[in-house]
Enzyme design. Structure first.
Site, PDB file in Angstrom:
ATOM      1  N   CYS A 283       0.790  -1.243   0.000  1.00 25.32           N
ATOM      2  CA  CYS A 283       0.000   0.000   0.000  1.00 25.32           C
ATOM      3  C   CYS A 283       0.823   1.294   0.000  1.00 25.32           C
ATOM      4  CB  CYS A 283      -0.988   0.037   1.149  1.00 25.32           C
ATOM      5  SG  CYS A 283      -1.555  -1.548   1.727  1.00 25.32           S
ATOM      6  N   ARG A 312       6.398 -10.898   6.331  1.00 28.18           N
ATOM      7  CA  ARG A 312       5.731 -10.662   7.611  1.00 28.18           C
ATOM      8  C   ARG A 312       6.205 -11.707   8.605  1.00 28.18           C
ATOM      9  NH1 ARG A 312      -0.579  -9.878   5.698  1.00 28.18           N
ATOM     10  NH2 ARG A 312      -0.142  -8.276   4.145  1.00 28.18           N
ATOM     11  N   GLN A 330       1.321 -11.101  -3.147  1.00 28.36           N
ATOM     12  CA  GLN A 330      -0.124 -10.969  -3.275  1.00 28.36           C
ATOM     13  C   GLN A 330      -0.465 -10.473  -4.673  1.00 28.36           C
ATOM     14  OE1 GLN A 330      -1.394  -8.368  -0.070  1.00 28.36           O
ATOM     15  NE2 GLN A 330      -2.182 -10.119   1.051  1.00 28.36           N
ATOM     16  N   ASP A 332      -2.224  -8.146  -5.445  1.00 28.99           N
ATOM     17  CA  ASP A 332      -3.015  -7.026  -4.965  1.00 28.99           C
ATOM     18  C   ASP A 332      -2.941  -5.811  -5.892  1.00 28.99           C
ATOM     19  OD1 ASP A 332      -0.800  -5.518  -4.290  1.00 28.99           O
ATOM     20  OD2 ASP A 332      -1.061  -5.697  -2.140  1.00 28.99           O
ATOM     21  N   HIS A 334      -4.134  -1.401  -5.986  1.00 21.82           N
ATOM     22  CA  HIS A 334      -4.683  -0.225  -5.325  1.00 21.82           C
ATOM     23  C   HIS A 334      -5.364   0.623  -6.386  1.00 21.82           C
ATOM     24  CE1 HIS A 334      -1.837  -1.727  -2.373  1.00 21.82           C
ATOM     25  NE2 HIS A 334      -2.694  -1.249  -1.510  1.00 21.82           N
ATOM     26  N   LYS A 414     -15.099  -3.685   4.360  1.00 23.59           N
ATOM     27  CA  LYS A 414     -14.562  -4.567   3.316  1.00 23.59           C
ATOM     28  C   LYS A 414     -15.539  -5.659   2.924  1.00 23.59           C
ATOM     29  CE  LYS A 414     -12.240  -7.543   6.680  1.00 23.59           C
ATOM     30  NZ  LYS A 414     -11.042  -8.263   7.061  1.00 23.59           N
ATOM     31  N   HIS A 460      -8.268  -1.186  -1.791  1.00 27.14           N
ATOM     32  CA  HIS A 460      -7.275  -2.268  -1.784  1.00 27.14           C
ATOM     33  C   HIS A 460      -8.041  -3.511  -2.207  1.00 27.14           C
ATOM     34  CE1 HIS A 460      -4.823  -0.117   1.434  1.00 27.14           C
ATOM     35  NE2 HIS A 460      -6.006   0.424   1.592  1.00 27.14           N
TER      36      HIS A 460
END
Lengths: 589, 589
Positions: A283, A312, A330, A332, A334, A414, A460
Site C-alpha cells: 500500500c 511478515r 499478493q 493485490d 490499489h 470490506k 485495496h
C-alpha cells in the site's frame, strides 16, 4: 441398539462428543495409570467434527495405543455407568482434585472466579471438573467413535508452560456419518499440499529460511501461470502493473500507520543509520507513486497492481506449509478513484472476482460484508458512505452476502470472498477494502472536472490473496491433478520399444515440435518397462501420455491417453496440435 | 594556424589536454582571484576524452562563466607563453606554494615520498605542482577546446574532506573531432536513461527508498517483456526456473563465504534472535536446493534460473539512475554439471549469449577471459582445468577474445561479455563464471555413471546481468524508441474528427479487437487537434499511429504511420492484424 439410538437421538452431537471425551480420558486412566505413570488431565473440549483431551503422562501415546483405548471406551459404554453431576465448593473441589493428584485441574479451579459454582461430573471411578452438560449414562454415547491423532500442545496454549499430549478423536450419531468423516480425513490427508508438494516436486522448505518456500522448477511453472492468468485478467479489466521497492524508510511506515499498528510483524534493517523496513504490504509504495503525479479525473480510476514480495513475521511454531509463511506475493492492486465512482468500480470488481474463482472451478463462493469495527480511524460520515456504496454494489449485482458487523479493517469496510474447496472446506481468498484513511495520511489529490484538487478514495483488493497460500489451497482442491493449461508437465511421450531408433527419433521430433509451440513436453525413452513408465506418468498426474509404436511412426499418429481415463485415443499429429492448442486456450480468463 | 598545427601534432593528446588543464586553471585564477576570492587548486588530471580541474573557491562556477573562461584561455594560448619545468626541493616547494596560498598543493607535497624530486611547471604568472610532461609553449595547445560542466567532488575523494568544484572540459587536435565529441555528448544527454525514464513515464525514484526504482506501468511492460524474452530463451536452452527465499540465515552466508567477503554490502535483520541477511546474490539458495536431492548424472547439466530480487548496499552518494542501484533482479542461473561437460556447456552458453545480444541489436560484442587472481580459493589443479576448458570452448566457437590475467573471481575464472551501444560506449553485460568452490563448501554430490558420488562443478551465468541496469543501457541504446514487441504502448488510434460518432465507434471497436489479441493499444479521442496528438505520439515514441477518418470507417481500413517515418500507409484491418502479429513475433529468440 434401538434403545441406545433413541437415547442419543435426544442429545445434540456436542453433548455426546463432550461425554465421549470423558469416556476417552477414563479409558486412558484405566489403561496407563496402573503402570506407575502419573497421569494428569488438562482440558477436553469439543471442536468442529470431534473433540480432544490434553493429557500429561510419561508414556508417549501413539496410534499403536488407539485400538486398546477404543476397546476400553467400548467397555465403558457397554457397562452403562450413570453420569452424575456434583456441585462442590471451591475448597472441596481443590481438596478433592489435589487428593486425586490432578494438579492441572487444581490450577483450573484456582483460576475460576470467587463464588462461582463448581461443577463436577462422575461416572464410576472417573471424576472430572466440568460445566457440562452430559448425557445421562455412558451407554448414551454411540459406538461410532474413533481416535484420530496425537499432537503436542502447550498447557493453556502458552509456550512457557509444559507440553501435553493432545489426543484427537471424533464421534457421530450414525455409522455412515463416521465412515464419511473418516473418508474425508483420509482424502484430506492425501490431498495435503505439503505431501503433494513433495510427491510432485513442486516446492520444499529448508531450515535456513523458516516459513519461506523454495519453489522447484515444476512449482515455478504453476506459480508463473497463476501470475500470468492474473495478468491476463488485468489486461482485460484495465489494470496497470507497477514494481515498487521492498525496502522502504521507517518514516513511510509511520505515515501509513503500519509502524504503530503492525510493527511486531515487520522486519527491519539499518542503512547509513536510517531505519528501513521490508514491506509487509504494498500500500504505502502505491501511495508514494500516486503522489509523484498530478492526475486528472480523466485518468481515474487508476488501478495499480503490484506483485511485490512481502515479508511478515510469523512465529516459528505457527509456520505450516504454504498456508502460513513469512514471505509471499499478493495479487493485490490499489485503485484510486473519485468518491462518486465507488459503486461502479465495486460492481466491476465483483464481476472480476467471480470470473476468477470460476476459472479455478471454485463454484461455491460466499460473500461477507464487514462493517466498522470498534477500534477505527476516520469520520463516521466516511464510514456511512463507504458501507452504503458496498451494500448498493452488492445489491446491484444480485450478490447474496452475509454481514459481519464490526469486522471491518480499522481504515474502512470490506467485502471478503470465501470459497469452498472439493472437500467443502471454506477458505477466504479475495478481499475488497475501501480506504478513506491512506489518501488522508498521504494527502493525495487529483484534479476534478471543476479544476479543483479533490481527495481520491483508495480500494485495496486481492483476488487470490497470497499466491503462496492459494497455491496450497488450489493444490488440495484439485488433488494435484492440474488442468492442461497450468500443468508443470503437460505431456510425456513414450516410445513402445526403448531400442527402436525409429520410434525414438519420432518421439524426439514430436517433442521438438511441441516444445517449439511452447508446450511443456518430455520424452521418456529410458530402458524401463512401459508399465513402470505409465505408472510414473499417472503418479506425476501429467495430463497427457503419448505412446508411439511402429504403427504410429508409420502413420504419423500418436496414441494419446488423458490423465484419469482408462483408454487411449489415436490422433493424427494435426489433431493432437489442435487439441493441445484448444486446451491451452483455458489460460485465458 | 599551420605553425600551431605542426607543433601540437608532435605531442600526444594526453600531453595537450594536460597543458589545457593548466591553462584553464590559469584563466580561472586570472578572472576570479582579483575579486577577493581565495582560490585554491586541487588536482587537474586528464580523463577519457578530456580533463578536469578541482578548484576550491567561493564563487559558484556555472555554465554562465564558461564563455569568459574560454575566452581567457584563448588569450593565454595566443600570448604564446613558454611552459617551463622547475625542480624544487621539498622545503622549497612547500615554502613556495604556502606563499601562494595554495594549501591543497602543500598538502599534496607533504604526501609525496621523502627524497622524491618535486616538479613544478610555470607559464607566466601561473605555477603548478606537476609531474608533466607538457607542451613547450601555451600556443601548442589547439583552440579546439570546450568547457563542459561543473560538479561537486570531495577533496581526495573522501567524504570527510571539503567539497571542491570540478570543472570538466575537453580538447582535441582537430576541429572536427571536437565537433563530433560535442555532438556525442549532446546525443548522450538526450539519450540519458534518467531523462528518458521521466519523459516516457517509465520509472521514478523517491527519497523513501534510495537507489530503489519504482517502475511505472509503462516501465513494467518493458521490464516484464525483458524477463519473458529471457524465459523464452530458457525454454529453448532447457533451463528450469526456481524461486528461492530472499531472507536467509547468516549461517548460510558463512558457509558460502559471503559473510566473510561481502558483509559490508549486505543488509541484515534479526528474527527470533537469529541473524538473517537479505540475499545479495542467488547462489547459496541454488546450492541449498541442489543439496535436497540426490541427482543422477542423467539429470545433469541441471540449469536453475532464478529471477530473485537482490539487495546490495551502495553508498547514497554513488547511486545513479538504473545503473547504480541498491536492489535489482538478475537473469542469473546456476548450472550444475560434471567436470567433463564443461566445454560443451560453455559452447552452448556462448551461442545463447550471442543470440541474446543480437536480439537487442547489440552487434559489437567483445569477449574477455579473466584468469586466476592473486587472492583466490581452491587448488591450482582446479584452476588449470577450468581455465583450459574456457579457452577451448572459446576456440571451438571461433570466438575472438582478450585475456585479462589475474582478473577472475576469487572462486574461479570467468568470461565477460562487453557490448558497445549506439554511441559506441562499452558496457559489460553478461558473465560466465566457473566455480569449484561452492560445490566444495556445500559438499554437493551427484551419482555418476559408475554409481559413485561425484562432486559437480557450478557455472554462474547472467545474460543481461541486472535487469535494472540493462533497462537503462538498452533505453539509451535505442534512444527510447522501443521496437514493437517490447514497446509499452504499441499503437495509438486517432479519429480524424473528435465529434464523429462513427469514427470514434470504429476506433473503439478496432481498439477492442487489438486489445483482445493482446496488443497494447489506446484510443485518443480527446478534444485536441490532430497536430498536437501526432506530436504527442511522436514524443512518446509509440511504434504505430492509426488515423481513422470517414474513408477508413467506410472501407474498414486504417491509415498507419510507423514511428520515424514521414508518410502513412493504408491497410485493411486484416493486413493490419497480420502486420502486428508479424512484428510481435520478434518477442521470440
Amino acid at each position: 441398539m434401538g434403545q441406545q439410538k433413541k437415547n442419543y437421538d435426544q442429545h445434540d452431537i456436542e453433548t455426546i462428543r463432550h461425554s465421549a471425551a470423558h469416556i476417552m480420558a477414563q479409558a486412558i486412566l484405566r489403561i496407563f495409570s496402573g503402570k506407575g505413570d502419573k497421569i494428569q488431565l488438562g482440558i477436553g473440549p469439543t471442536i468442529e467434527n470431534g473433540f480432544y483431551y490434553d493429557i500429561d503422562m510419561n508414556h508417549r501415546l501413539s496410534e499403536e495405543d488407539f485400538a486398546r483405548i477404543e476397546s476400553e471406551m467400548q467397555a465403558i459404554i457397554k457397562s452403562d455407568l450413570p453420569i452424575e453431576r456434583k456441585v462442590l465448593s471451591r475448597s472441596e473441589a481443590i481438596q478433592f482434585f489435589s487428593g486425586q493428584g490432578q494438579e492441572l485441574k487444581v490450577e483450573l479451579i484456582a483460576g475460576l472466579p470467587e463464588g462461582e459454582e463448581i461443577g463436577c461430573y462422575v461416572q464410576g471411578e472417573f471424576h472430572d471438573l466440568c460445566r457440562g452438560p452430559h448425557v445421562e449414562r455412558t451407554s448414551h454415547v454411540p459406538m461410532h467413535f474413533k481416535l484420530l491423532s496425537v499432537a503436542g500442545a502447550y498447557w493453556r496454549g502458552r509456550e512457557d508452560q509444559k507440553m501435553l499430549q493432545r489426543v484427537y478423536a471424533t464421534c457421530f450419531k450414525k455409522e455412515q456419518e463416521l465412515k464419511d468423516y473418516l473418508h474425508f480425513i483420509e482424502d484430506a490427508k492425501n490431498r495435503d499440499h505439503r505431501k503433494l508438494g513433495k510427491e510432485l516436486d513442486l516446492f520444499l522448505f529448508d531450515p535456513h529460511a523458516p516459513g519461506s518456500p523454495f519453489f522447484m522448477p515444476k512449482g515455478v511453472v504453476v506459480y508463473n501461470e497463476l501470475m500470468n492468468f492474473i495478468r491476463r485478467l488485468y489486461h482485460r479489466f484495465n489494470y496497470q502493473e507497477v514494481i515498487t521497492p521492498q525496502v522502504l524508510d521507517a518514516e513511510l511506515w509511520k505515515t501509513s500507520g503500519h509502524y504503530a499498528n503492525f510493527h511486531d510483524d515487520m522486519f527491519f534493517t539499518n542503512i547509513e543509520e536510517r531505519e528501513f523496513a521490508l514491506k509487509p504490504m504494498n500500500c504505502p509504495a502505491a501511495m508514494v507513486m500516486f503522489k509523484h503525479f498530478k492526475f486528472s479525473y480523466r485518468e481515474l480510476p487508476l488501478r495499480f497492481a503490484d506483485f511485490g514480495r512481502l515479508h511478515r513475521y510469523e512465529k516459528s511454531g505457527t509456520l505450516a506449509g504454504l498456508t502460513r509463511v513469512r514471505t509471499f506475493i499478493q495479487d493485490d492492486a490499489h485503485i484510486f478513484l473519485a468518491l462518486s465512482d465507488i459503486q461502479r468500480e465495486i460492481s466491476d470488481l465483483i464481476e472480476m472476482f467471480f470470473m476468477c474463482y470460476r476459472h479455478f472451478k471454485f463454484t461455491d463462493v460466499k460473500v461477507n460484508l464487514s462493517t466498522r469495527p470498534e477500534k477505527r480511524m476516520g469520520e463516521e460520515r466516511s464510514w456511512d458512505i463507504a458501507e452504503e456504496a458496498l451494500r448498493e454494489a452488492l445489491a446491484a449485482n444480485k450478490c447474496e452476502y452475509k454481514v459481519n458487523e464490526g469486522d471491518g479493517a480499522f481504515y474502512g469496510p470490506k467485502i471478503d470472498f470465501r470459497v469452498a474447496d472439493a472437500l467443502k472446506r471454506e477458505h477466504q481468498l479475495g478481499t475488497i477494502q475501501l480506504d478513506f484513511q491512506l489518501p488522508e495520511r498521504f494527502d493525495l489529490k487529483f484534479v476534478n472536472p471543476k479544476g479543483e484538487m479533490e481527495r481520491p478514495v483508495v480500494i485495496h483488493r486481492a483476488l487470490l490473496g497470497s499466491i503462496e497460500r492459494f497455491f496450497g489451497i488450489y493444490l488440495e482442491h484439485i488433488a494435484g491433478a492440474f488442468p492442461f493449461w497450468i500443468a508443470p508437465e503437460q505431456v510425456v511421450i513414450v516410445p513402445v520399444k526403448n531400442d527402436s531408433e525409429a520410434q525414438i527419433a519420432y518421439a524426439d521430433e514430436l517433442h521438438a515440435e511441441l516444445k517449439h509451440k511452447g508446450f511443456r513436453s518430455r520424452v521418456d525413452a529410458r530402458n524401463e518397462s512401459m508399465n513402470l513408465k505409465t505408472r510414473q506418468v499417472q503418479t506425476a498426474k501429467v495430463p497427457y501420455m503419448l505412446v508411439v509404436g511402429d504403427r504410429e511412426v508409420e502413420k504419423g499418429e500418436v496414441s494419446a491417453r488423458r490423465y484419469g481415463e482408462k483408454s487411449s485415443k489415436t490422433l493424427s499429429k494435426t489433431e493432437l496440435m489442435e487439441l493441445f492448442s484448444t486446451l491451452s486456450e483455458e489460460k485465458n480468463p
